[in-house]
Write an enzyme that holds these catalytic residues in place. Structure first.
Site, PDB file in Angstrom:
ATOM      1  N   HIS A   8       2.793  -5.024  -4.935  1.00  0.00           N
ATOM      2  CA  HIS A   8       2.464  -3.666  -5.384  1.00  0.00           C
ATOM      3  C   HIS A   8       3.449  -2.624  -4.834  1.00  0.00           C
ATOM      4  O   HIS A   8       4.191  -1.993  -5.577  1.00  0.00           O
ATOM      5  CB  HIS A   8       1.042  -3.299  -4.953  1.00  0.00           C
ATOM      6  N   ASP A  65       0.471   3.952   3.871  1.00  0.00           N
ATOM      7  CA  ASP A  65      -0.815   3.724   4.575  1.00  0.00           C
ATOM      8  C   ASP A  65      -0.735   2.307   5.139  1.00  0.00           C
ATOM      9  O   ASP A  65      -1.499   1.446   4.778  1.00  0.00           O
ATOM     10  CB  ASP A  65      -2.009   3.900   3.635  1.00  0.00           C
TER      11      ASP A  65
END
Length: 304
Positions: free
Chosen positions: A241, A9
């Site tokens: 992340h 994303d």
């Protein structure tokens, strides 16, 4: 080489993860699939193409889900973290390369069926595309080699609410479907990603290379670090992340895992919470510890 489908994303840490993956000879990235998450899916697709153009790579990109499995379109996007464009307001050009025809779920199904027991899926956004693929072709679940997911917060607080991590709360129903599907999953959550920090002086090293792609990544990551400074004063950097999910796909020894069954709360105040239990089925690998310094060294050797 490990054949990989990379589901993104694309915001700032996705872009770093893309560069890391594409510069790692262990991985053969077959294609990128895009989802809403950090930005709407049309922007995620554009950003993915833009990063590929800056990296001078031509990899197929398939646009995927523009809304959640059952809740409709996402209403808010984290512009305070990723900027108006999702890439720290660095996007001053329209990519000349275009997305491939077809959609993300179909690409996942086709690749898995054509290469049974070979494909690793790295997923660093909401899990909607994978959920749609499972719903359309449930037989693929037994044909996927591995799914490495950046998401969740099993033993630590969330980063969007006290309970929920961003990717999971973006589509809790999709996450619950995927995490309880029986797929061979490694969950790379906040439990470990918040132990991996890139500090700001490293951006000067990137810029010093003189590479256009390095400047592009440094500028957007600087924006990301400023957002972190607002929420974590004095940190002086940002967590890695999405790159950690790539690291685990390359070398699983970066992390220690525990087998757990993981369910996702889909209703109420705790929506998006990932609840891990030692008993119960099906079980997945949940990352509980990371060799952060060794991972960071590996990432820095590859990303630029």
């Amino acid at each position: 080489m490990k054949p990989v489908i990379f589901d993104v994303d694309t915001g700032i840490d996705d872009a770093m993860a893309m560069a890391y993956a594409l510069n790692s000879p262990e991985l053969e990235v077959l294609g990128f699939t895009t989802c809403f998450g950090n930005v709407p899916v049309v922007d995620s697709t554009r950003n993915t193409l833009a990063v590929l153009e800056k990296l001078n790579r031509r990899i197929p990109v398939y646009e995927g889900a523009d809304q959640t499995l059952v809740r409709g379109r996402k209403k808010r996007y984290p512009k305070h973290v990723h900027g108006e464009d999702g890439l720290g307001n660095t996007l001053r050009f329209e990519p000349t390369i275009k997305a491939s025809q077809g959609n993300a779920a179909d690409f996942i199904i086709d690749q898995v069926q054509s290469r049974p027991h070979e494909i690793t899926i790295i997923a660093v956004g909401p899990l909607t595309n994978i959920a749609l693929a499972i719903n359309k072709a449930p037989m693929i679940m037994s044909l996927v080699k591995e799914v490495v997911i950046m998401g969740g917060a099993v033993n630590v607080p969330g980063n969007v609410t006290p309970y929920a991590e961003a990717n999971i709360i973006s589509d809790p129903e999709a996450a619950h479907l995927v995490l309880t599907s029986g797929l061979p999953i490694t969950l790379v959550g906040l439990d470990v990603t918040l132990q991996t920090y890139l500090l700001k002086p490293k951006l000067d090293d990137w810029r010093a290379t003189g590479k256009e792609s390095a400047e592009f990544l440094a500028e957007m990551t600087d924006y990301y670090m400023k957002a972190y400074e607002n929420s974590h004063p004095g940190l002086g950097g940002c967590a890695l992340h999405d790159p950690l999910a790539v690291g685990v796909a390359i070398d699983s020894s970066f992390v220690r895992t525990e087998w757990m069954s993981v369910k996702v709360v889909t209703e109420g105040e705790e929506a998006g919470r990932t609840i891990g239990q030692k008993d119960g089925e099906p079980r997945i690998r949940v990352c509980t510890n990371v060799e952060s310094e060794r991972f960071l060294k590996h990432f820095l050797e590859r990303v630029i």
